[in-house]
Structure formats: structure tokens, C-alpha cells
Design an enzyme around this catalytic site. Structure first.
Site, short mmCIF file in Angstrom:
data_model
loop_
_atom_site.label_atom_id
_atom_site.label_comp_id
_atom_site.label_asym_id
_atom_site.label_seq_id
_atom_site.Cartn_x
_atom_site.Cartn_y
_atom_site.Cartn_z
CB SER A 194 -0.94 0.03 1.21
OG SER A 194 -0.22 0.27 2.39
CE LYS A 216 -2.30 1.82 4.79
NZ LYS A 216 -1.54 0.69 5.32
#
Length: 199
Positions: free
Chosen positions: A119, A157
Site C-alpha cells: 500500500s 501510512k
């Protein structure tokens, strides 16, 4: 736990059973764990069947010993794997040490994690990379952080906050950002370096 339950009973455990076995607070945590295992190819779901989860590959179990002496170079703890995808687990206990290049040394408290997932690829962070993290509990807008969600699962993230809403943003168009109440997210550190092995 899934594998053992299937071997013992012939069916996969329910989400409620997994929640209790993993000592998690909510089934939403189990949903994220299961999705993380699906993304990484450890399990698959069989369609049109209840409790139809199949284990298709095993996780790594061998943990190398830490070096006896840390006096001959800049070593930092390597705490295992961090999800760059769906959150998969909270930071584990210290399992190993890794020597870091001089250019990413600092006088801060550092640790390392191995990336699992895709991701963050558009930020140049690939599956199998080792990220070097500076321990801290606050972050600036757009920092890449280790975030602990609901005291249960950790993920890497990009961080943004607006009022009481924290959004954890992937760097891969096939993944979606996730938003949480600020009290659900604890910052465990921010990215300061990356080590990549070529095979």
C-alpha cells in the site's frame, strides 16, 4: 489459530471465536486481520460457504537470535513485520537487531520494521523493505507514521488529521484511506529511513 481450529474441528473459527482467541476488543479488528491475511496470500475465502477460510501458506516462525555484542556498530532493534496494506498486528516484542547505515543514524530512539504489503509503493516503500522508525507519539501532517489502531493493530501510512478525525492514507491507488476518531489512533513513530535488499 485458524489452521489449528480447522485441523481440530474441520471448519474455520467464527469471527467471534477469533476475537476471543486473539483477546481483541471488537470483531472489526478481526475483519482487518483477516483482510490483511487475504492480501498477503496466507489464506483464501471459499465462496458460498459459511466459515470457509483456507490456510494456503504458513507464516515464518524462525526468529534469529540477537547478537551477543552490540559494541561494534550502530545496531537498532528489529521488531518484526509491519503491514503496508490492511493493519495486521501490533508491534511485537524485540526479536532481532539490524545494523543501519551511517546516513540514517541520529541521536533519536530508533527501531526497524520489515514491510509486508504494497500500500506504500508509490512512496517508494516496497514489500520486503526495512523501514527505520524514530520513536515518537506525535506527528506532523503528511508524515509517514507507524499508527497503532485501537491498541490492537499497527500499520504504516501517511498521516493527516482534521479536528478529531485522523486519516491514514496509503500510497497506492488500489487501496483506500481509512479514517478514525483521534482517540482510536496512537502514533508509535515516524519514518526516517529505508533499507532495501536486492536478490
Amino acid at each position: 489459530y485458524i489452521k489449528d481450529t480447522v485441523q481440530e474441528t474441520g471448519v474455520a473459527p467464527s469471527f467471534e471465536e477469533m476475537k476471543q482467541a486473539m483477546d481483541l476488543k471488537s470483531k472489526s479488528g478481526i475483519h482487518r486481520l483477516v483482510n490483511g491475511l487475504l492480501e498477503r496470500g496466507y489464506i483464501r475465502k471459499l465462496s458460498n460457504r459459511a466459515r470457509a477460510i483456507e490456510v494456503i501458506r504458513e507464516t515464518e516462525k524462525d526468529i534469529p537470535d540477537a547478537p551477543e555484542s552490540l559494541t561494534h556498530g550502530p545496531f537498532i532493534p528489529l521488531y518484526g513485520k509491519i503491514a503496508a496494506g490492511s493493519p495486521i498486528s501490533a508491534l511485537a516484542n524485540q526479536t532481532d537487531f539490524i545494523q543501519i547505515p551511517e546516513y540514517i543514524q541520529s541521536n533519536k530512539d530508533l527501531y526497524a520494521l520489515t514491510i509486508e504489503g504494497d500500500s506504500m509503493v508509490e512512496a517508494g516503500i516496497l514489500n520486503g523493505d526495512i523501514v527505520v522508525i524514530e520513536k515518537c507519539n506525535i506527528a506532523n501532517q503528511n508524515d509517514i507514521v507507524v499508527a497503532l489502531i485501537e491498541d490492537e493493530e499497527a500499520t504504516l501510512k501517511r498521516y493527516r488529521q482534521s479536528g478529531e478525525i485522523v486519516t491514514l492514507i496509503p500510497e497506492n491507488k488500489i487501496h483506500t484511506a481509512q479514517s478514525y476518531n483521534a482517540q482510536q489512533v496512537k502514533i508509535q513513530g515516524k519514518l526516517v529511513g529505508l533499507i532495501r535488499n536486492y536478490y
